[in-house]
Design a protein around this motif. Structure first.
Motif, mmCIF file in Angstrom:
data_model
loop_
_atom_site.group_PDB
_atom_site.id
_atom_site.type_symbol
_atom_site.label_atom_id
_atom_site.label_comp_id
_atom_site.label_asym_id
_atom_site.label_seq_id
_atom_site.Cartn_x
_atom_site.Cartn_y
_atom_site.Cartn_z
ATOM 1 N N ILE A 30 0.962 -1.130 0.004
ATOM 2 C CA ILE A 30 0.100 -0.059 -0.043
ATOM 3 C C ILE A 30 0.936 1.250 -0.163
ATOM 4 O O ILE A 30 1.972 1.308 0.459
ATOM 5 N N GLY A 31 0.364 2.477 -0.652
ATOM 6 C CA GLY A 31 1.020 3.527 -0.715
ATOM 7 C C GLY A 31 2.137 3.605 -1.952
ATOM 8 O O GLY A 31 2.603 2.545 -2.492
ATOM 9 N N GLN A 32 2.443 4.589 -2.154
ATOM 10 C CA GLN A 32 3.348 4.806 -3.310
ATOM 11 C C GLN A 32 4.840 4.433 -2.819
ATOM 12 O O GLN A 32 5.184 4.786 -1.692
ATOM 13 N N PHE A 33 5.601 3.659 -3.626
ATOM 14 C CA PHE A 33 6.815 3.318 -3.226
ATOM 15 C C PHE A 33 7.997 4.386 -3.206
ATOM 16 O O PHE A 33 7.715 5.293 -4.121
ATOM 17 N N ASN A 34 8.470 4.769 -2.068
ATOM 18 C CA ASN A 34 9.419 5.993 -1.835
ATOM 19 C C ASN A 34 10.790 5.342 -1.422
ATOM 20 O O ASN A 34 10.656 5.046 0.122
ATOM 21 N N ASP A 35 11.698 5.254 -2.037
ATOM 22 C CA ASP A 35 13.147 4.903 -1.760
ATOM 23 C C ASP A 35 13.464 5.545 -0.380
ATOM 24 O O ASP A 35 14.174 5.034 0.418
ATOM 25 N N GLU A 36 13.262 6.793 -0.658
ATOM 26 C CA GLU A 36 13.761 7.884 0.669
ATOM 27 C C GLU A 36 13.258 7.699 1.904
ATOM 28 O O GLU A 36 14.015 7.987 3.117
ATOM 29 N N THR A 37 12.064 7.206 1.928
ATOM 30 C CA THR A 37 11.345 7.140 3.331
ATOM 31 C C THR A 37 11.163 5.757 3.864
ATOM 32 O O THR A 37 10.248 5.429 4.565
ATOM 33 N N GLU A 38 11.788 4.831 3.005
ATOM 34 C CA GLU A 38 11.660 3.253 3.235
ATOM 35 C C GLU A 38 11.968 2.794 4.640
ATOM 36 O O GLU A 38 11.526 1.965 5.222
ATOM 37 N N GLY A 39 12.622 3.690 5.213
ATOM 38 C CA GLY A 39 13.245 3.467 6.756
ATOM 39 C C GLY A 39 12.364 3.955 7.828
ATOM 40 O O GLY A 39 12.476 3.853 8.847
ATOM 41 N N ASP A 40 11.234 4.483 7.078
ATOM 42 C CA ASP A 40 10.302 5.049 8.128
ATOM 43 C C ASP A 40 9.276 4.035 8.781
ATOM 44 O O ASP A 40 8.478 3.426 7.974
ATOM 45 N N HIS A 41 9.086 3.810 9.908
ATOM 46 C CA HIS A 41 8.255 2.863 10.737
ATOM 47 C C HIS A 41 6.840 3.466 10.648
ATOM 48 O O HIS A 41 6.486 4.622 10.745
ATOM 49 N N PRO A 42 5.963 2.562 10.446
ATOM 50 C CA PRO A 42 5.870 1.022 10.481
ATOM 51 C C PRO A 42 5.706 0.814 8.762
ATOM 52 O O PRO A 42 6.000 -0.376 8.498
#
Ligand SMILES: *[C@@H]1O[C@H](CO)[C@@H](O)[C@H](O)[C@H]1NC(C)=O
Ligand SMILES: *[C@@H]1O[C@H](CO)[C@@H](O)[C@H](O)[C@H]1NC(C)=O
Ligand SMILES: *[C@@H]1O[C@H](CO)[C@@H](O)[C@H](O)[C@H]1NC(C)=O
Ligand SMILES: [Cu+2]
Length: 218
Positions: A30-42
């Protein structure tokens, strides 16, 4: 000759740094894949609301989780919860394991406790790799039975796995707040370093290194 191999080395270095983290092929995230925010939980920079997303059926007696890793190595946690916004109280649904080798890993038989049948919730996939923790979520509807394995469920030829324990990953079962705290800082520092490398700074650095290489070889 020296110059050619020097440039090749620099380009190789650049390519490995510019790589992303990981993506999920199944179930759909779900959600647009974003490489830069992939480290944001959850969920990797996306704040989910179960009432606003479409769900995919996930069969409790065996279904498919397929990922593509662009790091040389990762440990993995598969977890589910039924909180409407994917906060905390996660249940682990597969033992933590380590993948060595970049590429696809398809696990065709992930099982879910039967008490979840009929519930909507989230399947979270957490990667612990060289640049920290990375997250993706799928919105799922837990259903009875076993899924048929899709034909694109394959493992990369250089991918191997082994069982491993990872206390920091296990602790993610209890993590509920979005990681805006100190815990995120190392991740952020690395990701902004990477950004800078990908941008003008990176080109400048490579330019300088190539010039240096030319000076050293002539
Ligand atoms: C945590 O989740 C389990 C199963 O999903 C549920 O039975 C339990 O009530 C939940 N606990 C809390 C504190 O929400
Ligand atoms: C991928 O490898 C794992 C073991 O490392 C295995 O359990 C799984 O079945 C493999 N997937 C496919 C699609 O063969
Ligand atoms: C999660 O938190 C509960 C209560 O604080 C604790 O009992 C449990 O051991 C924790 N689980 C993990 C995996 O850290
Ligand atoms: Cu990465």
């Amino acid at each position: 000759m020296y110059l050619m191999s020097f440039i090749a080395t620099v380009m190789l270095l650049f390519t490995s740094i510019a790589n992303g983290h990981f993506t999920v092929e199944h179930p759909p995230t779900i959600g647009q894949f974003n490489d830069e925010t992939e480290g944001d939980h959850p969920c990797g920079g996306y704040s989910p609301d179960i009432t606003q997303v479409s769900t995919t059926d996930f069969h409790v007696d065996g279904d498919v989780i397929a990922t593509t890793l662009t790091h040389p190595e990762s440990t993995w946690l598969y977890r589910i919860n039924i909180d409407p916004t994917a906060q905390g109280n996660w249940t682990q649904v597969w033992p933590i394991f380590q993948q060595s080798g970049q590429g696809k890993f398809c696990n065709p038989r992930v099982t879910i406790p039967r008490e979840f049948v009929g519930k909507k919730g989230f399947l979270g996939i957490v990667s612990h790799a060289v640049d920290g923790f990375l997250y993706q979520c799928s919105a799922v509807n837990f259903v009875k039975g076993t899924a048929t394995t899709p034909s694109d469920c394959t493992n990369g030829s250089s991918v191997t796995t082994s069982w491993i324990s990872d206390d920091q990953l296990t602790a993610k079962l209890n993590e509920s707040t979005p990681s805006s705290s100190k815990q995120h800082t190392p991740n952020f520092a690395i990701s902004s370093k990477r950004e800078a490398f990908q941008g003008f700074g990176g080109m400048l650095t490579i330019g300088l290194m190539v010039i240096l290489g030319v000076m050293l070889t002539v």
